[in-house]
Design a protein around this motif. Structure first.
Motif, mmCIF file in Angstrom:
data_model
loop_
_atom_site.group_PDB
_atom_site.id
_atom_site.type_symbol
_atom_site.label_atom_id
_atom_site.label_comp_id
_atom_site.label_asym_id
_atom_site.label_seq_id
_atom_site.Cartn_x
_atom_site.Cartn_y
_atom_site.Cartn_z
ATOM 1 N N MET A 239 1.621 -0.614 6.834
ATOM 2 C CA MET A 239 1.097 -1.708 6.029
ATOM 3 C C MET A 239 2.200 -2.304 5.156
ATOM 4 N N GLU A 240 3.035 -1.454 4.585
ATOM 5 C CA GLU A 240 4.080 -1.952 3.700
ATOM 6 C C GLU A 240 5.081 -2.837 4.429
ATOM 7 N N ASN A 241 5.342 -2.550 5.679
ATOM 8 C CA ASN A 241 6.290 -3.355 6.448
ATOM 9 C C ASN A 241 5.726 -4.716 6.818
ATOM 10 N N SER A 242 4.414 -4.816 7.012
ATOM 11 C CA SER A 242 3.833 -6.068 7.487
ATOM 12 C C SER A 242 3.393 -7.014 6.376
ATOM 13 N N THR A 243 3.269 -6.525 5.149
ATOM 14 C CA THR A 243 2.738 -7.375 4.085
ATOM 15 C C THR A 243 3.756 -7.720 3.013
ATOM 16 N N GLY A 244 4.819 -6.939 2.869
ATOM 17 C CA GLY A 244 5.845 -7.214 1.875
ATOM 18 C C GLY A 244 5.361 -7.077 0.440
ATOM 19 N N ASP A 245 6.271 -6.914 -0.484
ATOM 20 C CA ASP A 245 6.042 -6.881 -1.928
ATOM 21 C C ASP A 245 5.023 -5.827 -2.374
ATOM 22 N N ILE A 246 4.984 -4.693 -1.672
ATOM 23 C CA ILE A 246 4.128 -3.586 -2.099
ATOM 24 C C ILE A 246 4.974 -2.637 -2.938
ATOM 25 N N ILE A 247 4.481 -2.311 -4.106
ATOM 26 C CA ILE A 247 5.208 -1.462 -5.042
ATOM 27 C C ILE A 247 4.838 0.000 -4.849
ATOM 28 N N SER A 248 3.556 0.263 -4.724
ATOM 29 C CA SER A 248 3.100 1.643 -4.566
ATOM 30 C C SER A 248 1.761 1.657 -3.836
ATOM 31 N N THR A 249 1.556 2.710 -3.065
ATOM 32 C CA THR A 249 0.323 2.880 -2.313
ATOM 33 C C THR A 249 -0.113 4.333 -2.426
ATOM 34 N N ALA A 250 -1.425 4.540 -2.560
ATOM 35 C CA ALA A 250 -1.929 5.917 -2.604
ATOM 36 C C ALA A 250 -3.304 5.984 -1.957
ATOM 37 N N ILE A 251 -3.555 7.101 -1.313
ATOM 38 C CA ILE A 251 -4.899 7.436 -0.864
ATOM 39 C C ILE A 251 -5.347 8.563 -1.781
ATOM 40 N N VAL A 252 -6.460 8.338 -2.471
ATOM 41 C CA VAL A 252 -6.912 9.284 -3.489
ATOM 42 C C VAL A 252 -8.396 9.577 -3.313
ATOM 43 N N THR A 253 -8.836 10.677 -3.903
ATOM 44 C CA THR A 253 -10.260 10.966 -3.937
ATOM 45 C C THR A 253 -10.906 10.058 -4.980
ATOM 46 N N THR B 224 0.809 -4.258 -5.911
ATOM 47 C CA THR B 224 1.700 -5.230 -5.283
ATOM 48 C C THR B 224 2.274 -6.179 -6.318
ATOM 49 N N GLY B 225 3.299 -6.886 -5.909
ATOM 50 C CA GLY B 225 3.789 -8.029 -6.661
ATOM 51 C C GLY B 225 3.006 -9.263 -6.232
ATOM 52 N N LYS B 226 3.316 -10.386 -6.831
ATOM 53 C CA LYS B 226 2.591 -11.625 -6.519
ATOM 54 C C LYS B 226 2.956 -12.210 -5.151
ATOM 55 N N ASN B 227 4.058 -11.778 -4.566
ATOM 56 C CA ASN B 227 4.501 -12.358 -3.296
ATOM 57 C C ASN B 227 3.953 -11.637 -2.074
ATOM 58 N N VAL B 228 3.009 -10.741 -2.266
ATOM 59 C CA VAL B 228 2.427 -10.013 -1.145
ATOM 60 C C VAL B 228 1.634 -10.977 -0.257
ATOM 61 N N GLN B 229 1.622 -10.708 1.015
ATOM 62 C CA GLN B 229 0.792 -11.483 1.939
ATOM 63 C C GLN B 229 -0.627 -10.903 1.847
ATOM 64 N N MET B 230 -1.430 -11.453 0.953
ATOM 65 C CA MET B 230 -2.729 -10.870 0.620
ATOM 66 C C MET B 230 -3.660 -10.800 1.826
ATOM 67 N N GLY B 231 -3.659 -11.791 2.669
ATOM 68 C CA GLY B 231 -4.518 -11.763 3.856
ATOM 69 C C GLY B 231 -4.179 -10.592 4.761
ATOM 70 N N MET B 232 -2.891 -10.386 4.991
ATOM 71 C CA MET B 232 -2.459 -9.260 5.823
ATOM 72 C C MET B 232 -2.794 -7.925 5.155
ATOM 73 N N LEU B 233 -2.593 -7.864 3.848
ATOM 74 C CA LEU B 233 -2.900 -6.630 3.125
ATOM 75 C C LEU B 233 -4.375 -6.283 3.254
ATOM 76 N N LEU B 234 -5.241 -7.245 3.011
ATOM 77 C CA LEU B 234 -6.682 -6.986 3.101
ATOM 78 C C LEU B 234 -7.098 -6.648 4.528
ATOM 79 N N MET B 235 -6.535 -7.345 5.502
ATOM 80 C CA MET B 235 -6.859 -7.053 6.891
ATOM 81 C C MET B 235 -6.421 -5.637 7.261
ATOM 82 N N ASN B 236 -5.200 -5.266 6.912
ATOM 83 C CA ASN B 236 -4.705 -3.927 7.214
ATOM 84 C C ASN B 236 -5.492 -2.852 6.489
ATOM 85 N N ALA B 237 -5.860 -3.103 5.257
ATOM 86 C CA ALA B 237 -6.608 -2.121 4.477
ATOM 87 C C ALA B 237 -8.011 -1.911 5.054
ATOM 88 N N GLN B 238 -8.607 -2.949 5.589
ATOM 89 C CA GLN B 238 -9.963 -2.864 6.123
ATOM 90 C C GLN B 238 -10.029 -2.096 7.438
#
Length: 103
Positions: A1-15, A84-98
């Protein structure tokens, strides 16, 4: 996901309680703080939407002048939290996250 959307600062999977299952390295904050605040924010938003509509939150998005936080329910027991920062590709991020295999 980080490679396809750019401008991701941190990602976590949590309970839902904020315990880290997996995360990326971030020099900006402690992983535990990121997980705990992300889960707590999602829980409060879920309680609010449930009180107002009877539904549950699936995706939560909030932003500041320079950053965004996206939290997605990832199955019954987990959340995906992305800072994320403001330059993230939000559509790609939401699609990948879903389409995460955790669901």
């Amino acid at each position: 996901m980080e490679n396809s959307t750019g401008d991701i600062i941190s990602t976590a999977i949590v309970t839902h309680d904020g315990l880290i299952m997996a995360s990326t390295k971030s020099d900006i904050m402690h992983r535990e703080t990121f997980a705990a605040y992300g889960a707590a924010t999602f829980k409060r938003a879920d309680e609010t939407i449930e009180e107002l509509t009877g539904d549950n939150v699936d995706t939560l998005l909030y932003e500041s002048k320079t950053n965004r936080v996206v939290t997605v329910r990832a199955g019954e027991y987990a959340l995906l939290i992305v800072l994320t920062g403001k330059n993230v590709q939000m559509g790609m991020l939401l699609m990948n996250a879903q389409i995460l295999p955790l669901k």
